[in-house]
Design a protein around this motif. Structure first.
Motif, PDB file in Angstrom:
ATOM      1  N   HIS A 239      -9.792 -12.902 -11.017  1.00 19.56           N
ATOM      2  CA  HIS A 239      -8.574 -12.197 -11.433  1.00 19.56           C
ATOM      3  C   HIS A 239      -7.713 -13.083 -12.335  1.00 19.56           C
ATOM      4  O   HIS A 239      -7.246 -12.656 -13.401  1.00 19.56           O
ATOM      5  CB  HIS A 239      -7.729 -11.808 -10.209  1.00 19.56           C
ATOM      6  CG  HIS A 239      -8.147 -10.544  -9.531  1.00 19.56           C
ATOM      7  ND1 HIS A 239      -9.052 -10.506  -8.504  1.00 19.56           N
ATOM      8  CD2 HIS A 239      -7.769  -9.254  -9.740  1.00 19.56           C
ATOM      9  CE1 HIS A 239      -9.203  -9.251  -8.097  1.00 19.56           C
ATOM     10  NE2 HIS A 239      -8.437  -8.462  -8.837  1.00 19.56           N
TER      11      HIS A 239
ATOM     12  N   ALA B 254       2.277  -5.197  -6.880  1.00 20.21           N
ATOM     13  CA  ALA B 254       1.687  -3.857  -6.711  1.00 20.21           C
ATOM     14  C   ALA B 254       2.788  -2.898  -6.297  1.00 20.21           C
ATOM     15  O   ALA B 254       3.737  -3.289  -5.610  1.00 20.21           O
ATOM     16  CB  ALA B 254       0.578  -3.887  -5.663  1.00 20.21           C
TER      17      ALA B 254
ATOM     18  N   GLU C 227      -1.105   1.416  -6.227  1.00 18.04           N
ATOM     19  CA  GLU C 227      -1.706   1.429  -7.569  1.00 18.04           C
ATOM     20  C   GLU C 227      -3.185   1.044  -7.554  1.00 18.04           C
ATOM     21  O   GLU C 227      -3.940   1.471  -8.434  1.00 18.04           O
ATOM     22  CB  GLU C 227      -0.921   0.476  -8.476  1.00 18.04           C
ATOM     23  CG  GLU C 227       0.466   1.012  -8.815  1.00 18.04           C
ATOM     24  CD  GLU C 227       1.331   0.021  -9.560  1.00 18.04           C
ATOM     25  OE1 GLU C 227       1.990   0.414 -10.524  1.00 18.04           O
ATOM     26  OE2 GLU C 227       1.356  -1.168  -9.166  1.00 18.04           O
ATOM     27  N   HIS C 228      -3.604   0.258  -6.549  1.00 15.09           N
ATOM     28  CA  HIS C 228      -4.978  -0.254  -6.553  1.00 15.09           C
ATOM     29  C   HIS C 228      -5.865   0.564  -5.618  1.00 15.09           C
ATOM     30  O   HIS C 228      -6.529   0.043  -4.719  1.00 15.09           O
ATOM     31  CB  HIS C 228      -4.954  -1.755  -6.234  1.00 15.09           C
ATOM     32  CG  HIS C 228      -4.119  -2.479  -7.237  1.00 15.09           C
ATOM     33  ND1 HIS C 228      -4.636  -2.998  -8.398  1.00 15.09           N
ATOM     34  CD2 HIS C 228      -2.780  -2.661  -7.311  1.00 15.09           C
ATOM     35  CE1 HIS C 228      -3.661  -3.496  -9.129  1.00 15.09           C
ATOM     36  NE2 HIS C 228      -2.515  -3.309  -8.500  1.00 15.09           N
TER      37      HIS C 228
ATOM     38  N   GLY D 218      -1.272  -1.611 -12.133  1.00  9.01           N
ATOM     39  CA  GLY D 218      -2.589  -1.003 -12.205  1.00  9.01           C
ATOM     40  C   GLY D 218      -2.465   0.455 -11.839  1.00  9.01           C
ATOM     41  O   GLY D 218      -1.346   0.978 -11.712  1.00  9.01           O
TER      42      GLY D 218
ATOM     43  N   HIS E 167     -10.044   2.146 -10.096  1.00 11.67           N
ATOM     44  CA  HIS E 167      -8.738   1.836 -10.702  1.00 11.67           C
ATOM     45  C   HIS E 167      -8.790   0.657 -11.650  1.00 11.67           C
ATOM     46  O   HIS E 167      -9.753  -0.102 -11.688  1.00 11.67           O
ATOM     47  CB  HIS E 167      -7.703   1.606  -9.604  1.00 11.67           C
ATOM     48  CG  HIS E 167      -7.900   0.328  -8.844  1.00 11.67           C
ATOM     49  ND1 HIS E 167      -8.732   0.233  -7.760  1.00 11.67           N
ATOM     50  CD2 HIS E 167      -7.386  -0.907  -9.023  1.00 11.67           C
ATOM     51  CE1 HIS E 167      -8.722  -1.013  -7.293  1.00 11.67           C
ATOM     52  NE2 HIS E 167      -7.918  -1.731  -8.056  1.00 11.67           N
TER      53      HIS E 167
ATOM     54  N   SER F 297     -13.059  -5.659  -5.481  1.00 15.56           N
ATOM     55  CA  SER F 297     -12.340  -6.751  -6.143  1.00 15.56           C
ATOM     56  C   SER F 297     -13.232  -7.481  -7.130  1.00 15.56           C
ATOM     57  O   SER F 297     -14.417  -7.691  -6.877  1.00 15.56           O
ATOM     58  CB  SER F 297     -11.851  -7.741  -5.076  1.00 15.56           C
ATOM     59  OG  SER F 297     -11.247  -8.871  -5.678  1.00 15.56           O
TER      60      SER F 297
ATOM     61  N   HIS G 185      -0.618  -7.538 -12.611  1.00 11.97           N
ATOM     62  CA  HIS G 185      -0.982  -7.550 -11.190  1.00 11.97           C
ATOM     63  C   HIS G 185      -0.884  -8.972 -10.614  1.00 11.97           C
ATOM     64  O   HIS G 185      -0.542  -9.156  -9.448  1.00 11.97           O
ATOM     65  CB  HIS G 185      -2.398  -7.011 -11.041  1.00 11.97           C
ATOM     66  CG  HIS G 185      -2.870  -6.816  -9.630  1.00 11.97           C
ATOM     67  ND1 HIS G 185      -2.052  -6.485  -8.577  1.00 11.97           N
ATOM     68  CD2 HIS G 185      -4.127  -6.894  -9.096  1.00 11.97           C
ATOM     69  CE1 HIS G 185      -2.769  -6.374  -7.462  1.00 11.97           C
ATOM     70  NE2 HIS G 185      -4.005  -6.623  -7.759  1.00 11.97           N
TER      71      HIS G 185
ATOM     72  N   GLU H  96     -12.057  -1.759 -10.838  1.00 12.67           N
ATOM     73  CA  GLU H  96     -12.619  -1.985  -9.509  1.00 12.67           C
ATOM     74  C   GLU H  96     -13.020  -0.660  -8.874  1.00 12.67           C
ATOM     75  O   GLU H  96     -12.523   0.400  -9.261  1.00 12.67           O
ATOM     76  CB  GLU H  96     -11.592  -2.753  -8.654  1.00 12.67           C
ATOM     77  CG  GLU H  96     -11.369  -4.164  -9.224  1.00 12.67           C
ATOM     78  CD  GLU H  96     -10.194  -4.926  -8.644  1.00 12.67           C
ATOM     79  OE1 GLU H  96     -10.238  -6.173  -8.658  1.00 12.67           O
ATOM     80  OE2 GLU H  96      -9.218  -4.287  -8.190  1.00 12.67           O
TER      81      GLU H  96
ATOM     82  N   ASP I 115      -6.841  -2.822 -13.088  1.00 13.18           N
ATOM     83  CA  ASP I 115      -5.893  -3.921 -12.833  1.00 13.18           C
ATOM     84  C   ASP I 115      -5.324  -4.372 -14.172  1.00 13.18           C
ATOM     85  O   ASP I 115      -6.090  -4.767 -15.077  1.00 13.18           O
ATOM     86  CB  ASP I 115      -6.610  -5.139 -12.232  1.00 13.18           C
ATOM     87  CG  ASP I 115      -6.833  -5.033 -10.735  1.00 13.18           C
ATOM     88  OD1 ASP I 115      -6.624  -3.945 -10.156  1.00 13.18           O
ATOM     89  OD2 ASP I 115      -7.251  -6.060 -10.149  1.00 13.18           O
TER      90      ASP I 115
END
Lengths: 262, 262
Positions: free
Chosen positions: B214, A73, B80-81, B253, B85, B202, B91, B226, B87
């Protein structure tokens, strides 16, 4: 950078209410039925993408990595007007709507691409005029209400050579095409556009000191799209633009993912 | 935070090639013709939007203001998360595609909303199962190829109360619903989804230490969404999701503007 002549009002509400988050499509019924393809009108965003000289470039800083942490990340930092991006009315008006004020209905819009690339190749500071818009309509039909009207100047090819996109001269004045004030007024008052877009850095032509196109369009509550990619890959009329605009509250603008269905 | 058991490979290419930027829509012909409305499935992004504890919250810092400078612009910094957003495979996989590897065709996808909100109200750690997916299909028809399948748990209402969205217990373990490993595998192998989405933080349920959902989805080159908003405002089947995903190169992401046409 101080431009007191541009001051228009004192902030009255730093976070205007969010625009409608649900609504009827403003696309004519049947227009979607003909769509078969999609084209990304977004430039990939990298640290070397040119930005207005007042801003720092885009930065991505790794926070975690797969080998060490089990996942990857980054933290991203950038000015709101970076890469392919949206300008909200608040960019130039203290009482204008922010990023989250744009109605979702206006984020899905008929796309009209008006090319002045031939002229821009000879005259870097050429202006898209009302005559250009009328010539476009004679060939492609009337611009529908709540459209996004995009200026195609061919500026994208200049990204391959450092400095040619911003195209500043020895005095620091930038040179690039833009919308004339009259064209901006015509788009708002005669065609009720949702937004204006350009493949250059700015709705206004490079040497502008008065930002007429910004002021007319944003002052009328419309939004702008700048650094738009691949406008030569979509038909001049008939496409539908989906604007994945920024969702942060009260911003002056932000990166937007632009997907054209055609 | 170190999870050596999750290490899968050593970085081979920090910037995988960009996915196709132009292509045919993977929506069935005619499916677009029925669309009449649009709904924003994106949460407004603010500094108080909850983030995974390893990240700093979203920050917006004013750089210029209308009264002083003639225009308003901010710098934005965030992991980024953050917020609603996307993924990317990168990631969790050092050799997985980054943000710019997602094919544009997969950013415009049939949307299937599978609600387990009733069960989630009683069991915070409930898993969306293959049985839930089969029950959905009996009621709403088969999930089409390259769809986005969204888990609706009702978690959005918890944003109104600080702490209830992340929902960490005294030991720091979070509690929230997610996709079971088997459901993730079924979506990839039996239904060829483009992505999985959730209204929680998540794809995996809160207490997960192994991130099975994931790993299965991103490991198969699919993407995740997410913190998705307003899944109760769109029909369970028949909508088309446009994913205005991040355009920065090689990211893990990034914020995505999600617009559902229905």
């Amino acid at each position: 950078m101080c431009c007191p002549e541009l001051v228009r009002s004192i902030p009255s509400d730093p976070a205007p209410p969010r625009g409608p988050a649900q609504g009827a499509l403003s696309i004519a019924p049947g227009a979607l039925a003909r769509l078969r393809g999609v084209c990304d009108l977004t430039h990939p965003l990298t640290p070397d993408f040119p930005v207005f000289p007042a801003y720092k470039p885009f930065r991505a800083t790794p926070l975690f990595g797969v080998a060490r942490d089990g996942f990857y990340a980054q933290e991203l930092c950038f000015a709101e007007h970076t890469g392919t991006h949206l300008d909200a009315p608040a960019h130039f008006y203290a009482d204008g709507g922010g990023t989250d004020s744009v109605s979702v209905a206006d984020l899905i819009a008929p796309l009209a691409v008006v090319s002045i690339a031939d002229r821009a190749a000879r005259d870097e500071d050429t202006l898209l005029s009302v005559d250009d818009l009328l010539a476009y309509e004679r060939r492609h039909g009337r611009i529908p209400p709540r459209a996004v009207v995009a200026l195609h100047s061919g500026w994208e090819s200049r990204l391959a050579e450092p400095g040619r996109f911003l195209n500043a001269d020895a005095s620091g004045t930038m040179h690039a095409p833009g919308f004339s004030r009259e064209a901006a007024e015509w788009l708002v008052h005669e065609r009720d556009v949702a937004a204006a877009a350009t493949d250059t850095l700015s709705l206004d032509f490079g040497p502008s000191q008065t930002y007429d196109a910004h002021l007319v369009l944003l002052g009328a509550g419309r939004y702008g799209l700048e650094n738009v990619a691949s406008l030569d890959r979509v038909p001049p009329s008939g496409a539908v633009l989906v604007v994945g605009g920024p969702a942060h509250r009260g911003g002056s603008g932000g990166p937007a993912r632009l997907l054209a269905l055609y």
